[in-house]
Design a protein around this motif. Structure first.
Motif, PDB file in Angstrom:
ATOM      1  N   MET A 104       0.906  -1.268   0.007  1.00  0.00           N
ATOM      2  CA  MET A 104      -0.061   0.103   0.107  1.00  0.00           C
ATOM      3  C   MET A 104       0.941   1.333  -0.006  1.00  0.00           C
ATOM      4  N   ASN A 105       2.043   1.241   0.569  1.00  0.00           N
ATOM      5  CA  ASN A 105       2.835   2.291   0.562  1.00  0.00           C
ATOM      6  C   ASN A 105       3.359   2.701  -0.954  1.00  0.00           C
ATOM      7  N   HIS A 106       3.384   1.619  -1.732  1.00  0.00           N
ATOM      8  CA  HIS A 106       3.946   1.871  -3.005  1.00  0.00           C
ATOM      9  C   HIS A 106       2.800   2.042  -4.195  1.00  0.00           C
ATOM     10  N   MET A 107       1.826   1.368  -3.957  1.00  0.00           N
ATOM     11  CA  MET A 107       0.689   1.441  -4.922  1.00  0.00           C
ATOM     12  C   MET A 107      -0.648   1.917  -4.624  1.00  0.00           C
ATOM     13  N   GLY A 108      -0.835   2.259  -3.326  1.00  0.00           N
ATOM     14  CA  GLY A 108      -2.435   2.593  -2.765  1.00  0.00           C
ATOM     15  C   GLY A 108      -3.106   1.505  -2.735  1.00  0.00           C
ATOM     16  N   VAL A 109      -4.459   1.536  -2.160  1.00  0.00           N
ATOM     17  CA  VAL A 109      -5.457   0.274  -1.910  1.00  0.00           C
ATOM     18  C   VAL A 109      -5.689  -0.284  -3.106  1.00  0.00           C
ATOM     19  N   ARG A 110      -6.297   0.261  -4.188  1.00  0.00           N
ATOM     20  CA  ARG A 110      -7.062  -0.372  -5.296  1.00  0.00           C
ATOM     21  C   ARG A 110      -6.037  -1.260  -5.970  1.00  0.00           C
ATOM     22  N   ARG A 111      -4.844  -0.565  -6.472  1.00  0.00           N
ATOM     23  CA  ARG A 111      -3.993  -1.065  -7.259  1.00  0.00           C
ATOM     24  C   ARG A 111      -3.464  -2.358  -6.525  1.00  0.00           C
ATOM     25  N   THR A 112      -3.228  -2.408  -5.057  1.00  0.00           N
ATOM     26  CA  THR A 112      -2.627  -3.430  -4.282  1.00  0.00           C
ATOM     27  C   THR A 112      -3.655  -4.590  -4.490  1.00  0.00           C
TER      28      THR A 112
END
Ligand SMILES: Nc1nc2c(c(=O)[nH]1)N[C@H]1C(S)=C(S)[C@@H](COP(=O)(O)OP(=O)(O)OC[C@H]3O[C@@H](n4cnc5c(=O)[nH]c(N)nc54)[C@H](O)[C@@H]3O)O[C@H]1N2
Ligand SMILES: Nc1nc2c(c(=O)[nH]1)N[C@H]1C(S)=C(S)[C@@H](COP(=O)(O)OP(=O)(O)OC[C@H]3O[C@@H](n4cnc5c(=O)[nH]c(N)nc54)[C@H](O)[C@@H]3O)O[C@H]1N2
Ligand SMILES: [Mo]
Length: 756
Positions: free
Chosen positions: A38-46
């Protein structure tokens, strides 16, 4: 929202130490993996990305090479904490753009840690550093290829080096070796030279196949699993689920390791509700805290007991092996004192292990870097083979030899001909394409460094990896790279190898698509293929939009280079790049086991390559028999006041890619410059727990120093110490390599601790 990359290089400012944990994975594992993502991609992309990992329609996890279960047995989330981190590193929303390079002179970047460099994000544009320049600047792809061609055409083919790291797909790897060989050299060093080369050499010479002889079902069906020199809790977390399954079916597990690694002690399966809480499954029935480098002696001693007890599968030995008499005579002479000194184990401990071997009708031995990166690595693995041959444990369900590979396609790259030796099928490939292939053996990694150091190699090309940081003897390696006229790096992320440069040198960064990303070519979206640690070949296809519209696939970049360097080549590079089916067709016509490749790899489960010892107990050795071997036992001697240092991975890194600064299972937070030492050794050396020391390695050609490490009193074996690579690579002498495989001895460095 994704988090911004770090601005400061914090180093070890906030380091704290808490002591080791006893169980691996479970709820904290899931939480840590998701937090990184989530640090790298945010919630949806994760969510969208992680559900595609290791699924039949998805991409192969860029983490380790542990196999996936058959499609019907796959979990919805068929990945682990560290797989989630590997995916997050690649699918990150952070970007390294031309503006980034304009803002950061190379002189600044070379002072940054691997952690800081990697955390900046994905490279978006092809970049160049021209001679005399202080910064990288963008350039069009055509110019990048032309520049590489200019350098490669100005030298003899054997003055060029073509390095590969093990994430490269089969298709890209096959074309890359074809390009290097069509250009005229076998100089194809790869990360395997530093990794499982010793396994390949030992297995090739004894069973006639340089690959492991088990499938995932064999692990599940085993009655005894021996995990030696491997830390699956961190490096192959999905293996713990397989161990748990075997255990529930009644298997016993032996762990052989100088450290009590968390994952081997207890395991909480994060894919099961019960695994998220509670104390988990105890895994190891017997833990042997072995001295570093003691495994050769241990397996000789086990072999001696099995022979003495008559616990030998005589039918197997007679029908399928050679050399038993010589072996049996040699192990009868094994000196118990030498064994005790080499292993640091008691007779009771060794007998307990031998009894488990003797009692088991189906034994798998798994190993990784703890066996491959020492002076006697090849001999040690040959002793493991001896013990398995004694008990008839090859080509039998639930039994076999299991070198657990590292990079997700490192085994496939070798199958595809990424090797400094000409593969057996090279002549056939040459005939088919009307080319004369080079026959002279090329350079492996250590030889490649020497060739650059001595001015014999002038151009260094890398498809993936981080040669400067991963290789031994950092100062020597970096000076060697700086002597090249050109270094060119096909990479996803910024790393140290890009910024180790000399003023008059040209450097190219060629940014490529990763596993998670859509690969659109003229003939439509493409998939690639990979081979796991158990010889299963399957497809991998990413679905995310590429990190930048300018990225090219590894295949397209290799073809672009080939066309620029070999303008008269009759090889249809362009068609290969447009449609990967054409590459697979050529592989099918060339590489044994790949007939009908396209059809077989389009099935959900993929296909498993033939392995004669596993499939039919036929051994492709000169006399058609598996060979017992005899190796001398020479204890590693460490002078008084010195320790035997091994360099290993923290829980928050993927080789030179540092995900974070914690090593949760070993109780270290916010720092990496630490050295683990037995408290009794600290007392004897008069060094305080928590104090700061320089690590000094001693070798025939002089001393090497790694400054400023925090000492941690830790339950490692007496006389041995441990620290992390790549920081400690500065201590590994280039000429200290394993006999027979030339693998750097990065697990066996003699050091002294100098208080500062
Ligand atoms: N998350 C994550 N996964 C990875 C990687 C990563 O960096 N991070 N790297 C990948 C790669 S390329 C590889 S090759 C694998 C590596 O996987 P591992 O081989 O598990 O990696 P290391 O951290 O080097 O751990 C070596 C283990 O051997 C033990 N050991 C050291 N010396 C000896 C010895 O003399 N005898 C015995 N019996 N044991 C010894 C150490 O204590 C340690 O537990 O993991 C792959 N997977
Ligand atoms: N002291 C010590 N040294 C060691 C070891 C040790 O245990 N101790 N272990 C050794 C082992 S086992 C290995 S395998 C080597 C590893 O050596 P390498 O394989 O050379 O190193 P990595 O850190 O895995 O490479 C990371 C880089 O790969 C690039 N990359 C990531 N994904 C992709 C991709 O999809 N395509 C391309 N083209 N590039 C990509 C990124 O730019 C990233 O910075 O290190 C070895 N060095
Ligand atoms: Mo590796």
């Amino acid at each position: 929202m994704a988090k911004k990359p770090p601005r400061d290089d914090v180093g070890d400012r906030n380091l704290t130490v808490r002591g080791p944990e006893v169980a691996a994975a479970g709820l904290p594992g899931v939480r840590h993996g998701l937090a990184a993502a989530m640090n790298h991609m945010g919630v949806r992309r994760t969510a969208l990305t992680l559900l595609k990992v290791n699924q039949a329609e998805g991409f192969d996890c860029p983490g380790c090479a542990w196999p996936e279960p058959a499609p019907k047995h796959r979990a919805t989330a068929e990945f682990c904490e560290n797989g989630a981190k590997a995916v997050a590193e690649e699918a990150t929303l952070r970007r390294v753009t031309p503006e980034f390079f304009a803002a950061h002179p190379i002189a600044e970047l070379v002072g940054r840690s691997d952690y800081w460099l990697g955390q900046q994000g994905r490279i978006t544009h092809p970049m160049v550093k021209h001679p005399g320049a202080t910064h990288f600047t963008p350039l069009p792809w055509a110019q990048a290829f032309a520049l590489a061609a200019e350098h490669l055409k100005a030298i003899e083919p054997d003055q060029a080096l073509f390095y590969t790291s093990g994430r490269t797909s089969n298709e890209a790897a096959f074309l890359y070796q074809l390009f290097a060989r069509a250009y005229g050299t076998n100089n194809l060093p790869d990360c395997s030279n530093m990794c499982h080369e010793s396994s390949g050499v030992a297995l090739g010479a004894t069973i006639g196949m340089g690959k492991g002889s088990v499938t995932l079902d064999d692990i599940h069906d085993a009655k005894l699993i021996v995990v030696v020199g491997q830390n699956p809790g961190t490096n192959h977390p999905r293996m713990l689920a397989a161990l748990e399954k075997a255990k529930q079916r009644g298997a016993k597990i032996i762990s052989i390791n100088p450290l009590p690694e968390a994952g081997l002690m207890r395991f909480k399966n994060p894919q099961k509700v019960g695994g998220l809480v509670g104390s988990g499954t105890p895994l190891a029935d017997l833990h042997l805290p072995i001295r570093v480098g003691g495994d050769l002696a241990l397996f000789q001693a086990i072999g001696a007991l099995l022979v003495e007890w008559g616990a030998v599968d005589e039918a197997f030995v007679t029908a399928y092996t050679s050399g038993f008499e010589g072996y049996a005579a040699a192990v009868r002479e094994v000196d118990a004192d030498l064994v005790a000194r080499a292993t640091g184990l008691s007779t009771d401990e060794i007998e307990a292990a031998a009894r488990l071997f003797a009692a088991s009708e189906a034994t798998v031995v798994c190993w990784a870097m703890g066996l491959t990166q020492g002076r006697d690595a090849v001999a040690t693995i040959s002793e493991v083979v001896n013990v398995q041959l004694l008990r008839g444990m090859i080509g039998k369900p639930g039994a076999g030899l299991c070198p657990v590979r590292g990079h997700s396609n490192v085994q496939g790259d070798r199958t595809m001909g990424i090797w400094h030796e000409p593969p057996t099928w090279l002549g056939r490939l040459g005939d088919r394409l009307g080319l004369t292939m080079p026959t002279r053996r090329g350079h492996d990694t250590v030889e490649a460094i020497r060739a650059m150091r001595d001015g014999h190699a002038k151009v260094f090309v890398a498809v993936g990896g981080n040669f400067a940081a991963a290789s031994p003897d950092t100062d020597v390696t970096e000076a060697a790279l700086r002597r090249c006229t050109l270094t060119a790096h096909v990479s996803t992320k910024l790393n140290r190898s890009h910024v180790v440069t000399a003023d008059e040198q040209t450097v190219l960064i060629l940014p490529c698509l990763g596993r998670t990303e859509r690969d659109a070519q003229t003939a439509g979206d493409q998939f690639v293929t990979v081979e796991d640690s158990m010889s299963n070949v399957h497809a991998s296809q990413g679905h995310l939009d590429p990190a930048s519209p300018l990225l090219r696939s590894e295949v397209a970049i290799v073809c672009g280079l080939a066309r620029a360097v070999l303008p008269d080549s009759t090889i249809p590079w362009e068609s290969y790049a447009q449609d990967y089916r054409a590459i697979r067709a050529l592989i099918g016509q060339t590489v044994p086991g790949f007939d009908d490749f396209e059809a077989k790899v389009r099935t959900k489960a993929g296909f498993t390559l033939p392995h004669p010892p596993r499939d039919s107990r036929s051994f492709p050795t000169p006399d058609g028999r598996a060979r017992f071997t005899v190796s001398p036992l020479e204890v590693l001697t460490v002078p008084a006041g010195r320790l035997l240092l091994q360099t290993l991975r923290s829980h928050d890194q993927y080789n030179t890619t540092i995900y974070g600064l914690d090593d949760r299972y070993r109780g270290v937070k916010a720092g990496r410059r630490v050295v683990f030492v037995n408290p009794d050794d600290l007392a004897e050396l008069g060094i305080a727990d928590g104090s700061t020391v320089d690590l000094i390695s001693e070798w025939a050609d002089g001393e090497r120093r790694a400054p400023s490490f925090r000492v941690i009193g830790y339950p490692t074996v007496r006389g041995c110490a441990a620290t992390y690579f790549p920081e400690a690579n500065v201590l590994v002498p280039l000429d200290s390599t394993a006999t027979g495989s030339n693998t750097p001895t990065s697990k066996q460095i003699i050091v002294r601790l100098q208080p500062v």
